[in-house]
Design a protein around this motif. Structure first.
Motif, PDB file in Angstrom:
ATOM      1  N   SER A 218       0.699  -1.288  -0.056  1.00 17.67           N
ATOM      2  CA  SER A 218      -0.005   0.190   0.046  1.00 17.67           C
ATOM      3  C   SER A 218       0.770   1.261   0.057  1.00 17.67           C
ATOM      4  O   SER A 218       0.353   2.280   0.093  1.00 17.67           O
TER       5      SER A 218
ATOM      6  N   ASN B 123       2.494   4.368  -1.491  1.00 13.90           N
ATOM      7  CA  ASN B 123       1.984   5.321  -2.412  1.00 13.90           C
ATOM      8  C   ASN B 123       3.357   5.723  -3.267  1.00 13.90           C
ATOM      9  O   ASN B 123       4.194   5.653  -2.752  1.00 13.90           O
TER      10      ASN B 123
ATOM     11  N   ASN C 129       4.554   8.555  -4.041  1.00 15.89           N
ATOM     12  CA  ASN C 129       5.538   9.604  -3.533  1.00 15.89           C
ATOM     13  C   ASN C 129       6.509   9.023  -2.686  1.00 15.89           C
ATOM     14  O   ASN C 129       7.710   9.065  -2.549  1.00 15.89           O
ATOM     15  N   LYS C 130       5.883   8.222  -1.629  1.00 14.01           N
ATOM     16  CA  LYS C 130       6.932   7.314  -0.834  1.00 14.01           C
ATOM     17  C   LYS C 130       7.654   6.605  -1.455  1.00 14.01           C
ATOM     18  O   LYS C 130       8.919   6.446  -1.149  1.00 14.01           O
TER      19      LYS C 130
ATOM     20  N   THR D   8      -2.851  -0.794  -8.821  1.00 13.72           N
ATOM     21  CA  THR D   8      -2.768   0.537  -8.382  1.00 13.72           C
ATOM     22  C   THR D   8      -4.294   0.823  -7.783  1.00 13.72           C
ATOM     23  O   THR D   8      -5.231   0.381  -8.512  1.00 13.72           O
TER      24      THR D   8
ATOM     25  N   ARG E 194      -6.645   3.902  -5.643  1.00 15.57           N
ATOM     26  CA  ARG E 194      -6.894   5.173  -5.283  1.00 15.57           C
ATOM     27  C   ARG E 194      -7.166   5.039  -3.657  1.00 15.57           C
ATOM     28  O   ARG E 194      -8.035   4.341  -3.431  1.00 15.57           O
ATOM     29  N   ASP E 195      -6.296   5.895  -3.127  1.00 14.79           N
ATOM     30  CA  ASP E 195      -6.499   6.154  -1.569  1.00 14.79           C
ATOM     31  C   ASP E 195      -7.735   6.842  -1.327  1.00 14.79           C
ATOM     32  O   ASP E 195      -8.218   7.906  -1.741  1.00 14.79           O
TER      33      ASP E 195
ATOM     34  N   HIS F  22      -7.602  10.070   0.026  1.00 14.86           N
ATOM     35  CA  HIS F  22      -6.863  11.260  -0.590  1.00 14.86           C
ATOM     36  C   HIS F  22      -6.984  11.023  -2.039  1.00 14.86           C
ATOM     37  O   HIS F  22      -6.616   9.824  -2.510  1.00 14.86           O
TER      38      HIS F  22
ATOM     39  N   ARG G   5      -4.005  10.425  -4.272  1.00 16.55           N
ATOM     40  CA  ARG G   5      -2.965   9.489  -3.706  1.00 16.55           C
ATOM     41  C   ARG G   5      -3.058   8.199  -4.363  1.00 16.55           C
ATOM     42  O   ARG G   5      -4.283   7.557  -4.489  1.00 16.55           O
ATOM     43  N   ILE G   6      -2.199   7.597  -4.940  1.00 18.95           N
ATOM     44  CA  ILE G   6      -2.304   6.333  -5.532  1.00 18.95           C
ATOM     45  C   ILE G   6      -1.306   5.196  -4.668  1.00 18.95           C
ATOM     46  O   ILE G   6      -0.244   5.159  -4.465  1.00 18.95           O
ATOM     47  N   MET G   7      -2.232   4.130  -4.227  1.00 19.45           N
ATOM     48  CA  MET G   7      -1.340   2.989  -3.537  1.00 19.45           C
ATOM     49  C   MET G   7      -0.992   1.845  -4.168  1.00 19.45           C
ATOM     50  O   MET G   7      -1.969   1.474  -5.269  1.00 19.45           O
TER      51      MET G   7
END
Length: 131
Positions: free
Chosen positions: A17, A19, A21-22, A51, A53-54, A57, A60-62
């Protein structure tokens, strides 16, 4: 399988999970953001990751590994070794034996290559404990 593809899959395995950016921060210096997005799309098209969507948010894609790959790959992650007396050779043998058992059942060549590289990385981690 490219090293960058492995790095992405490995991070997603370790941090389900995660995302985008992380993931980018985690791979900082190894992969540009443009290349990362391209790799995520490719791995998603191959069906190796999904993928989502969170819900908390919208932007944000998890990322998640395909469930069967996640389950198989978990078998190859070694536990942190604090016990210096632990038999590294037996653990390496266990990893290789497990891979041999699993490899014949994996039909997806990219997934099989990921698992093979995963075992290689984990054996390398074990060997680094000896030195």
């Amino acid at each position: 399988m490219l090293d960058e593809e492995f790095e992405v899959l490995y991070e997603v395995l370790l941090y389900p999970s995660i995302n985008v950016n992380k993931l980018y921060q985690s791979l900082s210096g190894k992969i540009s953001k443009v290349k990362l997005i391209s790799l995520i799309k490719r791995l998603s098209d191959l069906g190796l990751i999904r993928t989502v969507r969170d819900p908390r948010h919208k932007q944000r894609i998890m990322l998640f590994l395909r469930e069967d790959i996640q389950a198989l790959a978990q078998r190859f992650l070694i536990e942190p070794i604090n016990d210096k007396g632990r038999d590294v050779v037996k653990e390496a043998e266990r990893l290789i034996r497990s891979y041999m058992e699993v490899a014949s059942s994996v039909r997806d060549p990219v997934a099989k290559e990921f698992l093979k590289k995963l075992v290689t990385v984990e054996v390398d981690r074990l060997l680094s404990l000896v030195m």
